[in-house]
Scaffold this active site. Structure first.
Site, short mmCIF file in Angstrom:
data_model
loop_
_atom_site.label_atom_id
_atom_site.label_comp_id
_atom_site.label_asym_id
_atom_site.label_seq_id
_atom_site.Cartn_x
_atom_site.Cartn_y
_atom_site.Cartn_z
N LYS A 97 -18.56 21.06 67.14
CA LYS A 97 -19.91 20.46 66.99
C LYS A 97 -19.96 19.09 67.69
O LYS A 97 -20.92 18.77 68.37
CB LYS A 97 -20.29 20.33 65.52
CG LYS A 97 -20.53 21.66 64.83
CD LYS A 97 -21.74 22.40 65.40
CE LYS A 97 -21.88 23.80 64.85
NZ LYS A 97 -22.81 24.65 65.57
N SER A 130 -24.21 19.48 62.79
CA SER A 130 -23.81 19.52 61.38
C SER A 130 -23.44 18.13 60.91
O SER A 130 -22.95 17.30 61.69
CB SER A 130 -22.60 20.44 61.28
OG SER A 130 -21.96 20.29 60.04
N TYR A 160 -13.48 23.32 63.83
CA TYR A 160 -14.91 23.65 63.78
C TYR A 160 -15.74 22.39 64.03
O TYR A 160 -16.64 22.37 64.87
CB TYR A 160 -15.29 24.27 62.43
CG TYR A 160 -16.78 24.26 62.20
CD1 TYR A 160 -17.61 25.11 62.91
CD2 TYR A 160 -17.37 23.35 61.30
CE1 TYR A 160 -18.99 25.06 62.74
CE2 TYR A 160 -18.75 23.31 61.13
CZ TYR A 160 -19.55 24.16 61.85
OH TYR A 160 -20.92 24.11 61.69
P1 NAD Z 1 -24.40 32.50 60.50
O1 NAD Z 1 -22.98 32.89 60.75
O2 NAD Z 1 -25.11 33.17 59.39
O3 NAD Z 1 -25.27 32.71 61.83
C1 NAD Z 1 -24.72 32.54 63.11
C2 NAD Z 1 -25.09 33.77 63.94
O4 NAD Z 1 -24.56 33.62 65.25
C3 NAD Z 1 -24.50 35.07 63.36
O5 NAD Z 1 -25.53 36.01 63.23
C4 NAD Z 1 -23.47 35.48 64.39
O6 NAD Z 1 -23.33 36.89 64.48
C5 NAD Z 1 -24.02 34.86 65.67
N1 NAD Z 1 -23.03 34.56 66.70
C6 NAD Z 1 -21.86 33.88 66.57
N2 NAD Z 1 -21.23 33.80 67.74
C7 NAD Z 1 -22.01 34.44 68.65
C8 NAD Z 1 -21.89 34.69 70.04
N3 NAD Z 1 -20.83 34.30 70.75
N4 NAD Z 1 -22.88 35.36 70.66
C9 NAD Z 1 -23.97 35.79 69.96
N5 NAD Z 1 -24.13 35.59 68.65
C10 NAD Z 1 -23.15 34.92 68.00
O7 NAD Z 1 -24.44 30.94 60.33
P2 NAD Z 1 -25.62 29.98 59.86
O8 NAD Z 1 -25.26 29.44 58.54
O9 NAD Z 1 -26.92 30.64 60.07
O10 NAD Z 1 -25.42 28.79 60.90
C11 NAD Z 1 -26.16 28.70 62.11
C12 NAD Z 1 -25.67 27.50 62.89
O11 NAD Z 1 -25.81 26.34 62.10
C13 NAD Z 1 -24.19 27.55 63.29
O12 NAD Z 1 -24.07 27.02 64.59
C14 NAD Z 1 -23.51 26.67 62.29
O13 NAD Z 1 -22.33 26.09 62.80
C15 NAD Z 1 -24.59 25.62 62.05
N6 NAD Z 1 -24.47 24.96 60.75
C16 NAD Z 1 -24.43 25.74 59.61
C17 NAD Z 1 -24.28 25.13 58.37
C18 NAD Z 1 -24.16 25.95 57.14
O14 NAD Z 1 -23.59 25.46 56.16
N7 NAD Z 1 -24.68 27.17 57.08
C19 NAD Z 1 -24.21 23.73 58.30
C20 NAD Z 1 -24.29 22.97 59.46
C21 NAD Z 1 -24.42 23.61 60.69
C1 WQD Z 2 -19.48 21.67 48.85
C2 WQD Z 2 -18.72 21.06 47.67
C3 WQD Z 2 -16.37 21.51 47.73
C4 WQD Z 2 -16.53 25.79 47.15
C5 WQD Z 2 -19.22 22.71 54.70
C6 WQD Z 2 -18.67 22.42 56.07
C7 WQD Z 2 -19.67 21.63 56.85
C8 WQD Z 2 -21.04 22.32 56.86
C9 WQD Z 2 -21.50 22.67 55.49
C10 WQD Z 2 -21.22 23.72 58.76
C11 WQD Z 2 -17.38 20.44 48.08
C12 WQD Z 2 -17.01 22.15 46.52
C13 WQD Z 2 -16.88 24.47 47.31
C14 WQD Z 2 -15.91 26.19 45.95
C15 WQD Z 2 -16.05 23.93 45.15
N1 WQD Z 2 -21.00 23.57 57.54
N2 WQD Z 2 -16.63 23.56 46.33
N3 WQD Z 2 -15.69 25.24 44.98
O1 WQD Z 2 -17.53 21.30 52.47
O2 WQD Z 2 -19.69 20.02 52.06
O3 WQD Z 2 -19.48 21.48 54.02
O4 WQD Z 2 -20.48 23.42 54.83
O5 WQD Z 2 -21.40 22.88 59.59
O6 WQD Z 2 -19.15 21.51 58.11
O7 WQD Z 2 -17.47 21.69 55.93
O8 WQD Z 2 -19.67 22.51 51.80
O9 WQD Z 2 -20.23 24.33 50.25
O10 WQD Z 2 -17.90 24.22 51.23
O11 WQD Z 2 -18.59 22.52 49.56
O12 WQD Z 2 -15.82 23.12 44.27
O13 WQD Z 2 -15.53 27.36 45.75
O14 WQD Z 2 -18.40 22.12 46.76
O15 WQD Z 2 -15.10 21.02 47.41
O16 WQD Z 2 -17.19 19.32 47.30
P1 WQD Z 2 -18.99 21.24 52.54
P2 WQD Z 2 -19.09 23.50 50.73
#
Ligand code: NAD
Ligand code: WQD
Length: 351
Positions: A162, A134, A158
């Site tokens: 990562k 991430s 969190y």
């Molecule tokens: P999500 O929660 O929709 O998907 C994650 C899936 O993993 C879920 O279906 C959950 O049930 C499953 N899971 C969690 N723990 C588990 C375990 N111990 N065993 C088996 N299954 C398990 O999330 P997403 O948005 O699809 O994100 C996927 C990956 O990408 C995550 O690792 C997340 O940290 C990373 N990521 C997401 C974002 C984002 O904003 N969505 C940004 C950066 C990184």
């Molecule tokens: C985006 C912008 C908020 C909600 C997060 C995690 C990061 C990654 C992606 C997993 C910011 C603003 C948000 C709201 C708002 N996830 N905001 N009102 O914080 O960039 O990243 O998701 O790895 O680790 O931290 O994403 O969508 O939460 O926020 O004004 O109700 O929107 O302040 O500026 P962020 P976000």
């Protein structure tokens, strides 16, 4: 371009938001896919819709396994009955706020789950992994765009999972250079499949911007709190690099192909973003335009821990993976709205 030999991919967390979209693309590209997911943050309906989207023939190449990475036995069961060419590892908990209140849950799930996965992969000599990292590993970047060689830091538990998991991957590769690991640093994934059949469906009140806007648009929430209007940005609201989930899905295919093709890949990180910064207020306007709905906003103080502006340098992924995001903010909002409009309550049939 289907793969000539059918490669078998294990997708952890494949029932989740990014997982489902990636599984659709994997199947379409000719891969065989096994999902392992404990459905902690997803529902089986999402996998059923993936099957519906790819059709009955490709569906035969998809297997769903209910299992938890924290139980090594659940992973072992899969590896003992089939050979995997590579693993795409999405499974993890991702709610920043929850991780601050309950860090042990995050360390247990994200760290132990991943360590169990590596152990089992090593035992069965499957040493190729695409890992969901991430942009959070850049913390509050001192410069933008973020380059992959920037100093890494984490701002919350969190983010630390990562960061630790990136370090663990690098250590594993140092000790056993035959491992090939691609660390994909996603920026802000949004949007949905163009069909409107799969999309993000967070449990409870969304933490992230786009799911929140979406729920305001369909009347589930009254207004959007805009966190921060005094940032030194074009309009005072914070700037992020939003990326369409289908671009992200294709980024995983590109990463897999790189893993298979390049024995020298080692353990390498790539940003997956568009390289474009968009402010919160710009995102609200783009969504209003795409949906025809007014999104009432309330200007609020900054959210603690938030950075002013974060966006990716996309050069490395372009050059080495041959991947570049295709979609802009208008398409992200169009597809997010299509998903929301067709599924105002997500995968639930009714309240
Ligand atoms: P999500 O929660 O929709 O998907 C994650 C899936 O993993 C879920 O279906 C959950 O049930 C499953 N899971 C969690 N723990 C588990 C375990 N111990 N065993 C088996 N299954 C398990 O999330 P997403 O948005 O699809 O994100 C996927 C990956 O990408 C995550 O690792 C997340 O940290 C990373 N990521 C997401 C974002 C984002 O904003 N969505 C940004 C950066 C990184
Ligand atoms: C985006 C912008 C908020 C909600 C997060 C995690 C990061 C990654 C992606 C997993 C910011 C603003 C948000 C709201 C708002 N996830 N905001 N009102 O914080 O960039 O990243 O998701 O790895 O680790 O931290 O994403 O969508 O939460 O926020 O004004 O109700 O929107 O302040 O500026 P962020 P976000």
């Amino acid at each position: 371009m289907g793969s000539s030999v059918e490669q078998n991919i294990l997708v952890t967390g494949g029932a989740g938001f990014i997982g489902t979209h990636t599984v659709v693309q994997l199947l379409k590209e000719g891969f065989k896919v096994s999902i392992i997911d404990n459905l902690d943050n997803s529902v089986i309906e999402a996998v059923d819709r993936v099957r519906e989207l790819v059709g009955p023939d490709l569906s035969k190449k998809l297997e769903f396994n209910l299992g938890d990475l924290r139980n090594k036995g659940d992973i072992e069961k899969l590896f003992s009955k089939q050979r995997f060419d590579a693993v795409i590892h999405f499974a993890g908990l991702k709610a920043v706020g929850e991780s601050v209140g309950n860090p042990r849950r995050y360390f247990d799930n994200n760290l132990l789950g991943t360590i169990n996965l590596y152990e089992t992969m090593a035992k069965y000599n499957c040493k190729m992994m695409v890992f969901s990292s991430s942009a959070t590993v850049y913390g509050q970047p001192e410069k933008i765009p973020c380059m992959e060689d920037f100093e890494l830091k984490a701002m919350n538990p969190y983010g630390r999972t990562k960061l630790f998991l990136e370090e663990i991957a690098r250590d594993i590769h140092t000790a056993e250079p035959e491992w090939r690991i691609v660390l994909l640093r996603y920026f802000n994934p949004v949007g949905a499949h163009e069909s409107g059949r799969i999309g993000e469906d967070p449990k409870g009140i969304p933490n992230n911007l786009m799911p929140y806007i979406q729920q305001v648009a369909v009347g589930r929430l009254p207004e959007l709190n805009v966190y921060g209007h005094d940032y030194p940005t074009k309009d005072g609201s914070a700037v992020r690099d939003y990326i369409h989930v289908m671009d992200l899905a294709d980024g995983h295919i590109a990463a897999l192909r790189k893993l298979f093709a390049d024995p020298k890949i080692g353990c390498t990180a790539y940003n997956l973003g568009t390289g474009q910064g968009t402010s919160v207020l710009e995102m609200v306007s783009a969504f209003e335009k795409a949906s025809g709905k007014k999104i009432p906003i309330k200007l609020c103080p900054r959210r603690s821990g938030d950075a002013t502006a974060v966006y990716a340098s996309t050069e490395k992924a372009e050059k080495e993976l041959g991947w570049k995001a295709m979609y802009g903010v208008d398409e992200m909002c169009r597809d997010q709205w299509n998903w929301a409009n067709n599924n105002p309550w997500g995968y639930q049939k009714k309240l």
